[in-house]
Design a protein around this motif. Structure first.
Motif, PDB file in Angstrom:
ATOM      1  N   VAL A 138       2.130   2.389  -2.082  1.00  0.00           N
ATOM      2  CA  VAL A 138       1.992   3.675  -2.533  1.00  0.00           C
ATOM      3  C   VAL A 138       2.703   3.452  -4.139  1.00  0.00           C
ATOM      4  O   VAL A 138       3.710   3.224  -4.089  1.00  0.00           O
ATOM      5  CB  VAL A 138       2.502   4.720  -1.742  1.00  0.00           C
ATOM      6  CG1 VAL A 138       2.820   6.147  -2.427  1.00  0.00           C
ATOM      7  CG2 VAL A 138       2.085   4.860  -0.530  1.00  0.00           C
ATOM      8  N   VAL A 139       2.014   4.119  -5.109  1.00  0.00           N
ATOM      9  CA  VAL A 139       2.680   4.041  -6.327  1.00  0.00           C
ATOM     10  C   VAL A 139       3.048   5.520  -6.722  1.00  0.00           C
ATOM     11  O   VAL A 139       4.082   5.607  -7.072  1.00  0.00           O
ATOM     12  CB  VAL A 139       1.742   3.839  -7.482  1.00  0.00           C
ATOM     13  CG1 VAL A 139       2.189   4.000  -8.924  1.00  0.00           C
ATOM     14  CG2 VAL A 139       0.986   2.338  -7.089  1.00  0.00           C
ATOM     15  N   GLU A 140       2.476   6.568  -6.273  1.00  0.00           N
ATOM     16  CA  GLU A 140       2.843   7.990  -6.576  1.00  0.00           C
ATOM     17  C   GLU A 140       2.117   8.751  -5.845  1.00  0.00           C
ATOM     18  O   GLU A 140       0.881   8.613  -5.460  1.00  0.00           O
ATOM     19  CB  GLU A 140       2.681   8.249  -8.178  1.00  0.00           C
ATOM     20  CG  GLU A 140       3.406   9.609  -8.307  1.00  0.00           C
ATOM     21  CD  GLU A 140       4.918   9.584  -8.294  1.00  0.00           C
ATOM     22  OE1 GLU A 140       5.309   9.958  -7.330  1.00  0.00           O
ATOM     23  OE2 GLU A 140       5.678   8.833  -9.110  1.00  0.00           O
ATOM     24  N   HIS A 141       2.529  10.071  -5.325  1.00  0.00           N
ATOM     25  CA  HIS A 141       2.055  11.147  -4.645  1.00  0.00           C
ATOM     26  C   HIS A 141       1.867  12.242  -5.733  1.00  0.00           C
ATOM     27  O   HIS A 141       2.724  12.720  -6.518  1.00  0.00           O
ATOM     28  CB  HIS A 141       2.767  11.734  -3.511  1.00  0.00           C
ATOM     29  CG  HIS A 141       3.175  10.563  -2.471  1.00  0.00           C
ATOM     30  ND1 HIS A 141       2.035  10.458  -1.497  1.00  0.00           N
ATOM     31  CD2 HIS A 141       4.031   9.928  -2.331  1.00  0.00           C
ATOM     32  CE1 HIS A 141       2.547   9.440  -0.697  1.00  0.00           C
ATOM     33  NE2 HIS A 141       3.939   9.106  -1.249  1.00  0.00           N
ATOM     34  N   GLY A 142       0.633  12.608  -5.690  1.00  0.00           N
ATOM     35  CA  GLY A 142       0.234  13.657  -6.695  1.00  0.00           C
ATOM     36  C   GLY A 142      -0.237  14.797  -6.099  1.00  0.00           C
ATOM     37  O   GLY A 142      -0.099  15.262  -4.958  1.00  0.00           O
ATOM     38  N   ASP A 143      -0.602  15.877  -6.977  1.00  0.00           N
ATOM     39  CA  ASP A 143      -1.015  17.190  -6.550  1.00  0.00           C
ATOM     40  C   ASP A 143      -2.291  17.500  -5.473  1.00  0.00           C
ATOM     41  O   ASP A 143      -2.281  18.019  -4.666  1.00  0.00           O
ATOM     42  CB  ASP A 143      -1.304  18.081  -7.712  1.00  0.00           C
ATOM     43  CG  ASP A 143       0.028  18.598  -8.367  1.00  0.00           C
ATOM     44  OD1 ASP A 143       1.198  18.323  -7.839  1.00  0.00           O
ATOM     45  OD2 ASP A 143      -0.026  18.663  -9.660  1.00  0.00           O
TER      46      ASP A 143
END
Length: 415
Positions: free
Chosen positions: A99-104
């Motif tokens: 996982v790189v990033e969790h977004g909206d």
């Protein structure tokens, strides 16, 4: 290029050989039907061009393999509703790494597709619990329209599109997947009705991350560097608008940098295609509040000029190397929205900002969309700026805006 350990379909080896032959033969300079016997010296080979040609031919072959246009049997598992579109990928060939990033609206992963490093955005518009069935269907239809155009793009300031899938069958997300995001602990389970978009992986991170690093060093970017980055964004948006695409979520988090810090626009999850012959205004609040144009915040019809407004905020942020609206972080959603719409609230432009730069920023975030310039004009305005002096933009004796605090993006509290 794929490494020696990468497993590549056998017919791709033929593509590599053909590419090598094409480059060694002088590319496009030969005469049809002419037989020329020649010898080639190793020191005359342009290996950089050879690498590029092979990569391009292999990438083209990957697209053909995944479009049903070749490859013999690579797509025996087609959708029930017919053959795959040219932009659809084979999810069974996609390896999810971490996982790189969790977004909206989903999660960004790093992965590999046919051995190539890629970024994988798993979009789930129903995750917030607010989107209706009709809205989700609308988002999916809009995404299909965008990727159908995006997969043909070849622009230095647009992330290269690898492929997409409107479903998640055969997508394997490992259990206990490593999470390298800033929101560790967010869910990584496979969501229902998700869409998957795969693009090139860029090693430079986001523009937001780049600015955070500068902020923590108590530095600003040089004027020349600000203009260079702004030109990358302006040229990319101008290109998108020429293709009748409105991005709708332009912000520094959605702007990626390669290893040479060249800027590329990413994340087309909420982008829309507006047909030239029958242009229609868009409605509905889409995007991140601090970057949203007043007409978008107010829920009024809008068009591509909403991207121009967002560009103005990004340009201010890149110049100041600071958080937009930081002094107003305690305002409620309603109060902030009202101030933007009715009181023309904008980030404060420092008095030492060059007048030409300040003028571009102010014109781009004008309350009246019709007054905002087209992105094509913005490109010309930026190209005309004098960056010969270079150096920092903070005059001696000046410091960053008072208040300190961490570099984080304004997310107003609910009213």
């Amino acid at each position: 290029m794929a490494s020696s350990s990468t497993v590549v379909p056998s017919d791709l080896e033929e593509e590599k050989a053909a590419a090598a032959a094409a480059v060694m033969d002088g590319g496009y300079g030969g005469v049809a039907g002419e037989e020329v016997e020649r010898y080639l010296r190793a020191d005359q080979i342009d290996f950089k061009s050879l690498d590029f040609e092979i990569e391009e031919r292999m990438a083209d072959r990957f697209r053909k393999l995944n479009s049903g246009g070749g490859g013999g049997g690579e797509h025996e598992h087609e959708h029930d509703d017919g053959p795959k579109a040219a932009w659809e990928i084979d999810l069974s060939k996609l390896e999810i790494g971490h996982v790189v990033e969790h977004g909206d609206h989903g999660t960004l992963f790093r992965g590999k597709y046919y051995g190539h490093d890629v970024a994988v955005k798993l979009l789930d518009w129903g995750e917030d619990g607010y989107s209706s069935e009709a809205q989700i269907a609308h988002f999916r239809t809009s995404l299909k329209e965008v990727v159908a155009v995006w997969h043909e793009f070849n622009h230095p300031n647009i992330t290269k599109f690898i492929g997409a899938s409107m479903g998640t069958t055969n997508l394997n997300i490992p259990e206990n997947i490593p999470d390298h995001s800033s929101k560790k602990g967010a869910r990584t389970a496979l969501p229902e009705r998700a869409c998957c978009v795969v693009v090139e992986y860029l090693t430079g991170g986001t523009l937001k991350q780049h600015l955070i690093k500068q902020y923590r060093k108590n530095k600003k970017l040089s004027y020349r560097e600000v203009v260079r980055l702004a030109l990358g964004l302006a040229r990319g948006l101008s290109f998108l608008h020429s293709k009748k695409i409105v991005h709708r979520d332009v912000k520094t988090e959605n702007l990626l940098l390669d290893h040479q810090l060249n800027l590329k626009i990413a994340d087309f999850g909420v982008a829309r295609v507006v047909e030239a012959q029958d242009p229609k205004d868009l409605t509905g609040t889409t995007g991140t509040l601090a970057y949203m144009a007043p007409e978008v915040v107010a829920g009024k019809p809008y068009n591509r000029k909403c991207d121009v407004y967002s560009f103005g905020i990004c340009l201010w942020e890149t110049y100041c190397c600071d958080m937009p609206y930081r002094p107003y972080a305690d305002l409620s959603f309603v109060d902030f929205s009202s101030a933007v719409i009715h009181q023309n609230l904008r980030p404060e432009i420092p008095d030492y900002c060059p007048s030409a730069m300040a003028s571009i920023i102010q014109r781009c975030w004008d309350a009246n969309p019709d007054v905002r310039p087209e992105m094509e004009e913005v490109v010309c305005l930026l190209e005309a700026l004098d960056t010969s002096k270079g150096g920092s933009m903070v005059p001696e004796g000046k410091t960053k805006q008072p208040g300190g605090g961490c570099f984080c993006f304004f997310r107003p509290r609910a009213a």
